[in-house]
Design an enzyme around this catalytic site. Structure first.
Site, PDB file in Angstrom:
ATOM      1  N   GLY A 143      16.547  15.036 -21.093  1.00  0.00           N
ATOM      2  CA  GLY A 143      16.484  13.587 -21.217  1.00  0.00           C
ATOM      3  C   GLY A 143      15.141  13.061 -21.701  1.00  0.00           C
ATOM      4  N   LYS A 163      14.293  -2.442 -14.809  1.00  0.00           N
ATOM      5  CA  LYS A 163      13.296  -3.194 -15.591  1.00  0.00           C
ATOM      6  C   LYS A 163      13.999  -4.133 -16.579  1.00  0.00           C
ATOM      7  CE  LYS A 163       9.323  -1.768 -13.972  1.00  0.00           C
ATOM      8  NZ  LYS A 163       8.452  -2.674 -13.222  1.00  0.00           N
ATOM      9  N   SER A 206       8.828  -2.191 -19.146  1.00  0.00           N
ATOM     10  CA  SER A 206       8.458  -0.833 -19.555  1.00  0.00           C
ATOM     11  C   SER A 206       9.187  -0.414 -20.827  1.00  0.00           C
ATOM     12  CB  SER A 206       8.862   0.115 -18.420  1.00  0.00           C
ATOM     13  OG  SER A 206       8.885   1.440 -18.863  1.00  0.00           O
ATOM     14  N   LEU A 249       0.815  -1.230   0.000  1.00  0.00           N
ATOM     15  CA  LEU A 249       0.000   0.000   0.000  1.00  0.00           C
ATOM     16  C   LEU A 249       0.850   1.284   0.000  1.00  0.00           C
ATOM     17  CD1 LEU A 249      -2.909  -1.050   2.435  1.00  0.00           C
ATOM     18  CD2 LEU A 249      -2.862  -1.149  -0.067  1.00  0.00           C
ATOM     19  N   ILE A 303       7.255  -6.798  -0.898  1.00  0.00           N
ATOM     20  CA  ILE A 303       7.828  -7.904  -1.695  1.00  0.00           C
ATOM     21  C   ILE A 303       9.243  -8.271  -1.254  1.00  0.00           C
ATOM     22  CG2 ILE A 303       6.421  -7.805  -3.788  1.00  0.00           C
ATOM     23  CD1 ILE A 303       8.704  -6.064  -5.025  1.00  0.00           C
ATOM     24  N   ASN A 312       2.807   3.999 -22.499  1.00  0.00           N
ATOM     25  CA  ASN A 312       2.251   4.873 -21.444  1.00  0.00           C
ATOM     26  C   ASN A 312       0.822   4.437 -21.142  1.00  0.00           C
ATOM     27  OD1 ASN A 312       4.382   6.551 -22.949  1.00  0.00           O
ATOM     28  ND2 ASN A 312       4.061   7.650 -21.041  1.00  0.00           N
ATOM     29  N   GLN A 370       8.871   0.049  -7.605  1.00  0.00           N
ATOM     30  CA  GLN A 370       9.122   1.489  -7.548  1.00  0.00           C
ATOM     31  C   GLN A 370       8.917   1.949  -8.990  1.00  0.00           C
ATOM     32  OE1 GLN A 370       9.909   4.943  -7.875  1.00  0.00           O
ATOM     33  NE2 GLN A 370      11.644   3.989  -8.925  1.00  0.00           N
ATOM     34  N   ALA A 391       4.197  -5.127  -8.533  1.00  0.00           N
ATOM     35  CA  ALA A 391       4.692  -4.262  -7.445  1.00  0.00           C
ATOM     36  C   ALA A 391       6.081  -3.754  -7.815  1.00  0.00           C
ATOM     37  CB  ALA A 391       4.748  -5.045  -6.139  1.00  0.00           C
ATOM     38  N   TYR A 427      15.537   3.329 -13.305  1.00  0.00           N
ATOM     39  CA  TYR A 427      14.273   2.585 -13.408  1.00  0.00           C
ATOM     40  C   TYR A 427      14.291   1.699 -14.656  1.00  0.00           C
ATOM     41  CZ  TYR A 427       9.308   1.832 -14.473  1.00  0.00           C
ATOM     42  OH  TYR A 427       8.093   1.269 -14.795  1.00  0.00           O
TER      43      TYR A 427
END
Ligand SMILES: NC(=O)c1ccc[n+]([C@@H]2O[C@H](COP(=O)([O-])OP(=O)(O)OC[C@H]3O[C@@H](n4cnc5c(N)ncnc54)[C@H](O)[C@@H]3O)[C@@H](O)[C@H]2O)c1
Length: 306
Positions: A269, A144, A116, A33, A52, A169, A75, A73, A140
């Site tokens: 960027g 991934k 992603s 949460l 996790i 997106n 970030q 789940a 990030y």
């Protein structure tokens, strides 16, 4: 058929859970949460509040015995990963390994990972296909990409089947302001409060916006896709692009009001054009995006007014 959805209280996760429940599957949600909401949870799903990275995860798996895991789940904020690569790495990689170890110990049949478009970085050949050069421009994107490689190696070494989806997106009802695809929800909230929307650069930059219901359907569909279709990566996208300026126009139409735009300097960027090929997913997993952008934006706008 019993499935675990990590991050199932979040935006994409809760839509995925809803679809699974509607298909009659038994669903367990595991979520800490941190960005997800209790309100997103359907009472037909069992909810476990847990991180996790928690060492108790393997016990949950041993008790519940899942057939399938959809691992969402994470970030999810690109700028946060730049400022906090350690936390991004902990959640997105150590968290993933914790989940994969539990899958291995309990013979989970198939794992779906939310990867992603951030794994590509700046690519000038559109539409971007899965075999493009991978040059993530953020930590990030790197976690991934590394996650995809973990799945491939867990398959090779331990035989766990997987699919990694590189979402474009994503937009739709229940989206928060943070995370990846947040521009639609940020604009929608501004428009609802009659405030101007802030556009970076000239607004001619394009994105490939995919409706969350279509993403959730892909997450479900692939769990029962033929064996020949799995153990690989797919883009999940509409394979079309719209400029940020045109997005504002469509949202103004959905809202039935004039929208003022304020242009500010382009962000360092930020890539200018993005559109992902969806040919491989359409050909292999019996999936196709169904939602037209104007209708999806209308639903998104009006859901916020409820
Ligand atoms: N939204 C997009 O456009 C987009 C695009 C590409 C990929 N993704 C990926 O899709 C997945 C879902 O994203 P979303 O947009 O629904 O975001 P979200 O923030 O709404 O959902 C993430 C969920 O994971 C939970 N969570 C986060 N850290 C956790 C932890 N350590 N332990 C347990 N639960 C944790 C959050 O509470 C939340 O419910 C993420 O992996 C994200 O990287 C999203």
């Amino acid at each position: 058929m019993k499935a675990l959805v990590t991050g199932g209280a979040g935006f994409i996760g809760s839509h995925t859970v809803d679809k699974m429940l509607d298909k009659g599957w038994e669903v367990v949600v595991l979520d800490n949460l941190s960005t997800g909401l209790r309100d997103n949870l359907d009472s037909r799903a069992k909810f476990i509040e847990m991180d996790i990275v928690d060492s108790g995860l393997s016990q949950v798996f041993a008790q519940e015995r899942f057939d399938y895991v959809v691992h969402l789940a994470a970030q999810t904020a690109v700028p946060y990963s730049i400022d906090h690569p350690d936390i991004d790495c902990k959640i997105n990689l150590l968290g993933l390994v914790n989940v994969l170890e539990a899958c291995r110990q309990t013979s989970v049949k198939r794992v779906v990972l939310s990867s992603s478009a951030a794994v590509y970085g700046d690519v000038d050949r559109l539409p971007i296909t899965e075999d493009c050069v991978l040059n993530p421009a953020s930590f990030y994107g790197l976690t991934k990409l590394t996650s995809e490689k973990y799945l491939a190696l867990y398959h090779q070494i331990h035989g766990i089947d997987y699919v990694a989806f590189r979402y474009a997106n994503v937009y739709g009802e229940r989206q928060g302001d943070g995370g990846e695809g947040g521009v639609v929800s940020i604009f929608t909230r501004k428009i609802r409060h009659d405030q101007p929307v802030q556009v970076f650069g000239d607004g001619g930059q394009t994105r490939d916006f995919i409706y969350v219901g279509d993403v959730a359907e892909a997450n479900c569909q692939v769990l029962t896709a033929p064996q020949a279709a799995v153990n690989r990566v797919y883009n999940i996208s509409t394979q079309s692009q719209i400029s940020v300026n045109d997005l504002v126009e469509l949202l103004a139409e959905a809202a039935g009001k004039q929208v003022a735009k304020v242009h500010v300097s382009a962000r360092d960027g930020d890539i200018y054009h993005s559109m992902l090929s969806n040919r491989a997913a359409i050909d292999n997993i019996c999936w196709k995006p169904q939602m037209m952008l104007a209708e999806g934006l209308r639903r998104t706008y009006h859901s916020l007014n409820k």
